[in-house]
Design a protein around this motif. Structure first.
Motif, PDB file in Angstrom:
ATOM      1  N   ASP A 153       0.823  -1.205   0.000  1.00  0.00           N
ATOM      2  CA  ASP A 153       0.000   0.000   0.000  1.00  0.00           C
ATOM      3  C   ASP A 153       0.862   1.262   0.000  1.00  0.00           C
ATOM      4  OD1 ASP A 153      -2.549  -1.328   2.215  1.00  0.00           O
ATOM      5  OD2 ASP A 153      -2.292  -1.472   0.045  1.00  0.00           O
ATOM      6  N   LYS A 154       1.925   1.252   0.764  1.00  0.00           N
ATOM      7  CA  LYS A 154       2.795   2.415   0.900  1.00  0.00           C
ATOM      8  C   LYS A 154       4.193   1.926   1.220  1.00  0.00           C
ATOM      9  CE  LYS A 154       3.128   6.788   3.269  1.00  0.00           C
ATOM     10  NZ  LYS A 154       2.667   7.644   4.329  1.00  0.00           N
ATOM     11  N   GLU A 155       5.187   2.684   0.780  1.00  0.00           N
ATOM     12  CA  GLU A 155       6.557   2.305   1.086  1.00  0.00           C
ATOM     13  C   GLU A 155       6.789   2.367   2.588  1.00  0.00           C
ATOM     14  OE1 GLU A 155       8.143   4.584  -2.821  1.00  0.00           O
ATOM     15  OE2 GLU A 155       9.627   4.104  -1.313  1.00  0.00           O
ATOM     16  N   LYS A 156       7.813   1.685   3.044  1.00  0.00           N
ATOM     17  CA  LYS A 156       8.152   1.653   4.454  1.00  0.00           C
ATOM     18  C   LYS A 156       8.438   3.058   4.968  1.00  0.00           C
ATOM     19  CE  LYS A 156      10.563  -1.704   6.560  1.00  0.00           C
ATOM     20  NZ  LYS A 156      11.717  -2.549   6.870  1.00  0.00           N
ATOM     21  N   VAL A 157       7.933   3.346   6.157  1.00  0.00           N
ATOM     22  CA  VAL A 157       8.156   4.640   6.794  1.00  0.00           C
ATOM     23  C   VAL A 157       9.209   4.468   7.872  1.00  0.00           C
ATOM     24  CG1 VAL A 157       7.088   6.445   8.181  1.00  0.00           C
ATOM     25  CG2 VAL A 157       5.789   5.362   6.351  1.00  0.00           C
ATOM     26  N   PHE A 158      10.131   5.389   7.901  1.00  0.00           N
ATOM     27  CA  PHE A 158      11.225   5.308   8.852  1.00  0.00           C
ATOM     28  C   PHE A 158      11.070   6.379   9.920  1.00  0.00           C
ATOM     29  CE2 PHE A 158      12.747   3.947   4.694  1.00  0.00           C
ATOM     30  CZ  PHE A 158      13.159   2.664   4.977  1.00  0.00           C
ATOM     31  N   GLY A 159      11.023   5.978  11.177  1.00  0.00           N
ATOM     32  CA  GLY A 159      10.908   6.920  12.282  1.00  0.00           C
ATOM     33  C   GLY A 159      12.245   7.099  12.969  1.00  0.00           C
ATOM     34  N   GLY A 160      12.192   7.577  14.178  1.00  0.00           N
ATOM     35  CA  GLY A 160      13.414   7.765  14.951  1.00  0.00           C
ATOM     36  C   GLY A 160      14.123   9.056  14.612  1.00  0.00           C
ATOM     37  N   GLU A 161      15.336   9.151  15.071  1.00  0.00           N
ATOM     38  CA  GLU A 161      16.156  10.342  14.868  1.00  0.00           C
ATOM     39  C   GLU A 161      16.735  10.361  13.456  1.00  0.00           C
ATOM     40  OE1 GLU A 161      16.867  12.838  17.161  1.00  0.00           O
ATOM     41  OE2 GLU A 161      15.322  11.891  18.398  1.00  0.00           O
ATOM     42  N   TRP A 162      16.626  11.496  12.813  1.00  0.00           N
ATOM     43  CA  TRP A 162      17.219  11.698  11.496  1.00  0.00           C
ATOM     44  C   TRP A 162      18.236  12.822  11.610  1.00  0.00           C
ATOM     45  CZ3 TRP A 162      15.176  10.490   6.233  1.00  0.00           C
ATOM     46  CH2 TRP A 162      14.296   9.418   6.241  1.00  0.00           C
ATOM     47  N   SER A 163      19.404  12.629  11.062  1.00  0.00           N
ATOM     48  CA  SER A 163      20.403  13.690  11.044  1.00  0.00           C
ATOM     49  C   SER A 163      20.091  14.656   9.907  1.00  0.00           C
ATOM     50  CB  SER A 163      21.806  13.103  10.838  1.00  0.00           C
ATOM     51  OG  SER A 163      21.927  12.587   9.522  1.00  0.00           O
ATOM     52  N   GLU A 164      20.676  15.843   9.978  1.00  0.00           N
ATOM     53  CA  GLU A 164      20.477  16.801   8.890  1.00  0.00           C
ATOM     54  C   GLU A 164      21.007  16.233   7.577  1.00  0.00           C
ATOM     55  OE1 GLU A 164      21.851  21.225   7.520  1.00  0.00           O
ATOM     56  OE2 GLU A 164      21.428  20.924   9.648  1.00  0.00           O
ATOM     57  N   ALA A 165      22.097  15.501   7.642  1.00  0.00           N
ATOM     58  CA  ALA A 165      22.661  14.891   6.429  1.00  0.00           C
ATOM     59  C   ALA A 165      21.666  13.907   5.805  1.00  0.00           C
ATOM     60  CB  ALA A 165      23.971  14.187   6.753  1.00  0.00           C
ATOM     61  N   GLN A 166      20.977  13.141   6.637  1.00  0.00           N
ATOM     62  CA  GLN A 166      19.990  12.198   6.114  1.00  0.00           C
ATOM     63  C   GLN A 166      18.816  12.948   5.472  1.00  0.00           C
ATOM     64  OE1 GLN A 166      19.637  10.135   9.901  1.00  0.00           O
ATOM     65  NE2 GLN A 166      20.104   8.203   8.841  1.00  0.00           N
ATOM     66  N   LEU A 167      18.369  14.029   6.111  1.00  0.00           N
ATOM     67  CA  LEU A 167      17.284  14.822   5.540  1.00  0.00           C
ATOM     68  C   LEU A 167      17.705  15.438   4.213  1.00  0.00           C
ATOM     69  CD1 LEU A 167      15.911  16.652   8.710  1.00  0.00           C
ATOM     70  CD2 LEU A 167      14.888  14.709   7.509  1.00  0.00           C
ATOM     71  N   ARG A 168      18.949  15.905   4.150  1.00  0.00           N
ATOM     72  CA  ARG A 168      19.453  16.535   2.927  1.00  0.00           C
ATOM     73  C   ARG A 168      19.455  15.576   1.735  1.00  0.00           C
ATOM     74  NH1 ARG A 168      21.365  21.405   3.045  1.00  0.00           N
ATOM     75  NH2 ARG A 168      21.703  22.429   5.031  1.00  0.00           N
ATOM     76  N   GLU A 169      19.579  14.288   1.994  1.00  0.00           N
ATOM     77  CA  GLU A 169      19.563  13.312   0.906  1.00  0.00           C
ATOM     78  C   GLU A 169      18.233  13.329   0.152  1.00  0.00           C
ATOM     79  OE1 GLU A 169      20.740   9.409   2.170  1.00  0.00           O
ATOM     80  OE2 GLU A 169      22.496  10.197   3.222  1.00  0.00           O
ATOM     81  N   PHE A 170      17.196  13.846   0.776  1.00  0.00           N
ATOM     82  CA  PHE A 170      15.872  13.896   0.157  1.00  0.00           C
ATOM     83  C   PHE A 170      15.556  15.262  -0.448  1.00  0.00           C
ATOM     84  CE2 PHE A 170      15.558  10.162   2.730  1.00  0.00           C
ATOM     85  CZ  PHE A 170      14.677   9.338   2.051  1.00  0.00           C
ATOM     86  N   LEU A 171      16.507  16.177  -0.477  1.00  0.00           N
ATOM     87  CA  LEU A 171      16.249  17.519  -0.998  1.00  0.00           C
ATOM     88  C   LEU A 171      16.203  17.598  -2.519  1.00  0.00           C
ATOM     89  CD1 LEU A 171      18.254  19.873   1.385  1.00  0.00           C
ATOM     90  CD2 LEU A 171      15.780  19.535   1.261  1.00  0.00           C
ATOM     91  N   SER A 172      16.819  16.665  -3.187  1.00  0.00           N
ATOM     92  CA  SER A 172      16.809  16.740  -4.643  1.00  0.00           C
ATOM     93  C   SER A 172      16.416  15.392  -5.234  1.00  0.00           C
ATOM     94  CB  SER A 172      18.171  17.181  -5.183  1.00  0.00           C
ATOM     95  OG  SER A 172      19.157  16.244  -4.833  1.00  0.00           O
ATOM     96  N   ALA A 173      15.812  15.478  -6.390  1.00  0.00           N
ATOM     97  CA  ALA A 173      15.379  14.277  -7.100  1.00  0.00           C
ATOM     98  C   ALA A 173      15.284  14.615  -8.577  1.00  0.00           C
ATOM     99  CB  ALA A 173      14.030  13.798  -6.582  1.00  0.00           C
ATOM    100  N   ASN A 174      15.314  13.611  -9.390  1.00  0.00           N
ATOM    101  CA  ASN A 174      15.145  13.790 -10.829  1.00  0.00           C
ATOM    102  C   ASN A 174      13.691  13.566 -11.204  1.00  0.00           C
ATOM    103  OD1 ASN A 174      17.924  14.215 -11.371  1.00  0.00           O
ATOM    104  ND2 ASN A 174      18.263  12.022 -11.219  1.00  0.00           N
ATOM    105  N   SER A 175      13.238  14.327 -12.168  1.00  0.00           N
ATOM    106  CA  SER A 175      11.883  14.156 -12.676  1.00  0.00           C
ATOM    107  C   SER A 175      11.969  13.519 -14.054  1.00  0.00           C
ATOM    108  CB  SER A 175      11.173  15.509 -12.778  1.00  0.00           C
ATOM    109  OG  SER A 175       9.923  15.342 -13.390  1.00  0.00           O
ATOM    110  N   TYR A 176      11.152  12.509 -14.244  1.00  0.00           N
ATOM    111  CA  TYR A 176      11.157  11.814 -15.524  1.00  0.00           C
ATOM    112  C   TYR A 176       9.829  11.945 -16.268  1.00  0.00           C
ATOM    113  CZ  TYR A 176      15.381   9.844 -13.548  1.00  0.00           C
ATOM    114  OH  TYR A 176      16.621   9.704 -12.994  1.00  0.00           O
ATOM    115  N   ASP A 177       8.868  12.665 -15.656  1.00  0.00           N
ATOM    116  CA  ASP A 177       7.550  12.767 -16.279  1.00  0.00           C
ATOM    117  C   ASP A 177       7.070  14.200 -16.471  1.00  0.00           C
ATOM    118  OD1 ASP A 177       6.921  13.582 -13.710  1.00  0.00           O
ATOM    119  OD2 ASP A 177       5.346  12.092 -13.391  1.00  0.00           O
ATOM    120  N   GLY A 178       7.945  15.175 -16.294  1.00  0.00           N
ATOM    121  CA  GLY A 178       7.546  16.561 -16.442  1.00  0.00           C
ATOM    122  C   GLY A 178       7.131  17.226 -15.147  1.00  0.00           C
ATOM    123  N   SER A 179       7.101  16.464 -14.053  1.00  0.00           N
ATOM    124  CA  SER A 179       6.813  17.046 -12.749  1.00  0.00           C
ATOM    125  C   SER A 179       7.995  17.902 -12.320  1.00  0.00           C
ATOM    126  CB  SER A 179       6.601  15.955 -11.694  1.00  0.00           C
ATOM    127  OG  SER A 179       5.474  15.168 -12.014  1.00  0.00           O
TER     128      SER A 179
END
Length: 97
Positions: free
Chosen positions: A5-31
């Motif tokens: 139904d949904k990808e695994k959700v990760f809780g707990g402590e996240w470092s700023e470096a871990q959050l930064r890994e989600f700041l950029s992504a590639n778009s392949y559909d025009g989004s």
């Protein structure tokens, strides 16, 4: 074969470096790439961590109102999900429309 139904959700402590890994992504559909990055983060984070991510996302100059290829914003997409209200609230608190 069953579909998740949904990808695994990760809780707990996240470092700023871990959050930064989600700041950029590639778009392949025009989004907008910011839309893709934020939705990817939403799928992997609990609401409290996502709220921290949204603040970092905004502080780094990313677009909280980015849209997908169909014209739906990050907030519209997340708010349309049955379990998305806490995530949507974090976006609204940061100024997303």
């Amino acid at each position: 074969m069953q579909k998740k139904d949904k990808e695994k959700v990760f809780g707990g402590e996240w470092s700023e470096a871990q959050l930064r890994e989600f700041l950029s992504a590639n778009s392949y559909d025009g989004s907008d790439a910011d839309y893709v990055a934020a939705i990817r983060a939403y799928r992997h984070m609990v609401p409290e961590v996502f709220a921290e991510y949204v603040e970092l996302f905004k502080a780094e100059g990313h677009n909280l109102n980015a849209k997908n290829a169909e014209g739906a914003s990050i907030l519209q997409t997340i708010a349309s999900h049955s379990k998305g209200e806490e995530y949507a609230a974090a976006l609204r608190a940061a100024g997303a429309e």
